[in-house]
Design a protein around this motif. Sequence first.
Motif, mmCIF file in Angstrom:
data_model
loop_
_atom_site.group_PDB
_atom_site.id
_atom_site.type_symbol
_atom_site.label_atom_id
_atom_site.label_comp_id
_atom_site.label_asym_id
_atom_site.label_seq_id
_atom_site.Cartn_x
_atom_site.Cartn_y
_atom_site.Cartn_z
ATOM 1 N N SER A 86 0.834 -1.211 0.000
ATOM 2 C CA SER A 86 0.000 0.000 0.000
ATOM 3 C C SER A 86 0.863 1.253 0.000
ATOM 4 C CB SER A 86 -0.968 0.000 1.187
ATOM 5 O OG SER A 86 -0.311 0.301 2.385
ATOM 6 N N ALA B 276 -6.687 -3.025 8.450
ATOM 7 C CA ALA B 276 -7.079 -2.676 9.825
ATOM 8 C C ALA B 276 -8.262 -3.523 10.296
ATOM 9 C CB ALA B 276 -7.419 -1.195 9.911
ATOM 10 N N ILE B 277 -9.261 -3.666 9.451
ATOM 11 C CA ILE B 277 -10.433 -4.476 9.822
ATOM 12 C C ILE B 277 -10.033 -5.934 10.030
ATOM 13 C CG2 ILE B 277 -12.610 -5.400 8.925
ATOM 14 C CD1 ILE B 277 -13.024 -2.621 7.607
ATOM 15 N N SER C 9 -3.984 -6.550 -1.502
ATOM 16 C CA SER C 9 -3.017 -5.450 -1.588
ATOM 17 C C SER C 9 -2.245 -5.503 -2.896
ATOM 18 C CB SER C 9 -2.030 -5.505 -0.424
ATOM 19 O OG SER C 9 -2.683 -5.461 0.796
ATOM 20 N N THR D 46 -5.704 -10.629 2.504
ATOM 21 C CA THR D 46 -5.423 -9.198 2.568
ATOM 22 C C THR D 46 -4.177 -8.863 1.754
ATOM 23 O OG1 THR D 46 -6.393 -9.089 4.780
ATOM 24 C CG2 THR D 46 -4.985 -7.267 4.121
ATOM 25 N N VAL E 47 -5.278 -0.176 3.376
ATOM 26 C CA VAL E 47 -5.040 0.080 4.801
ATOM 27 C C VAL E 47 -6.317 -0.184 5.601
ATOM 28 C CG1 VAL E 47 -4.411 1.853 6.480
ATOM 29 C CG2 VAL E 47 -3.168 1.683 4.325
ATOM 30 N N GLY E 48 -7.456 0.205 5.052
ATOM 31 C CA GLY E 48 -8.723 -0.047 5.736
ATOM 32 C C GLY E 48 -9.033 -1.529 5.866
ATOM 33 N N ILE E 49 -8.839 -2.271 4.790
ATOM 34 C CA ILE E 49 -9.071 -3.720 4.828
ATOM 35 C C ILE E 49 -8.117 -4.383 5.811
ATOM 36 C CG2 ILE E 49 -8.852 -5.842 3.469
ATOM 37 C CD1 ILE E 49 -9.896 -4.237 1.066
ATOM 38 N N GLY F 118 -5.688 3.635 0.192
ATOM 39 C CA GLY F 118 -6.463 3.776 1.419
ATOM 40 C C GLY F 118 -7.339 2.573 1.692
ATOM 41 N N LEU F 119 -7.851 1.983 0.626
ATOM 42 C CA LEU F 119 -8.680 0.794 0.773
ATOM 43 C C LEU F 119 -7.882 -0.369 1.345
ATOM 44 C CD1 LEU F 119 -11.531 -0.271 0.182
ATOM 45 C CD2 LEU F 119 -10.715 -0.931 -2.075
#
Length: 113
Positions: A18, A67-68, A95, A91, A63-65, A60-61
């Motif tokens: 990312s 984190a979840i 990425s 994940t 990093v969001g995925i 950004g997507l």
Amino acid sequence: MLKDRTILSHTVLSLFLSQLAFWLIFASRDQLPPQVPLWYLRPWGELQLADQSLVWLLPGLVVGILAINLIITSFIHHRYRFLSHFLLTTTTVTSLFLLLATLNLLNRLLGWV
């Protein structure tokens, strides 16, 4: 949880991919047109165009995925180790695909190849 080498390696690799997409966009931000073709599932033409600032959704997507999935993994890792490894492996693959989508978009817009 981060003592597990598989989880740590997938987390680091996803963050690296990312960051690579982020820096590619950052380095070429001045050369990008105001509208970029970001929505490929829409019919060809103006419906595919998005504002230039939405290109930042790609890294950004990731990093969001991540984190979840790390939050989910923190709850299930002690009981379902294989599932937590599988979750972070997907994940990392996501990425990689989003980095490739970023490279493809920038290549089409800037004619790198």
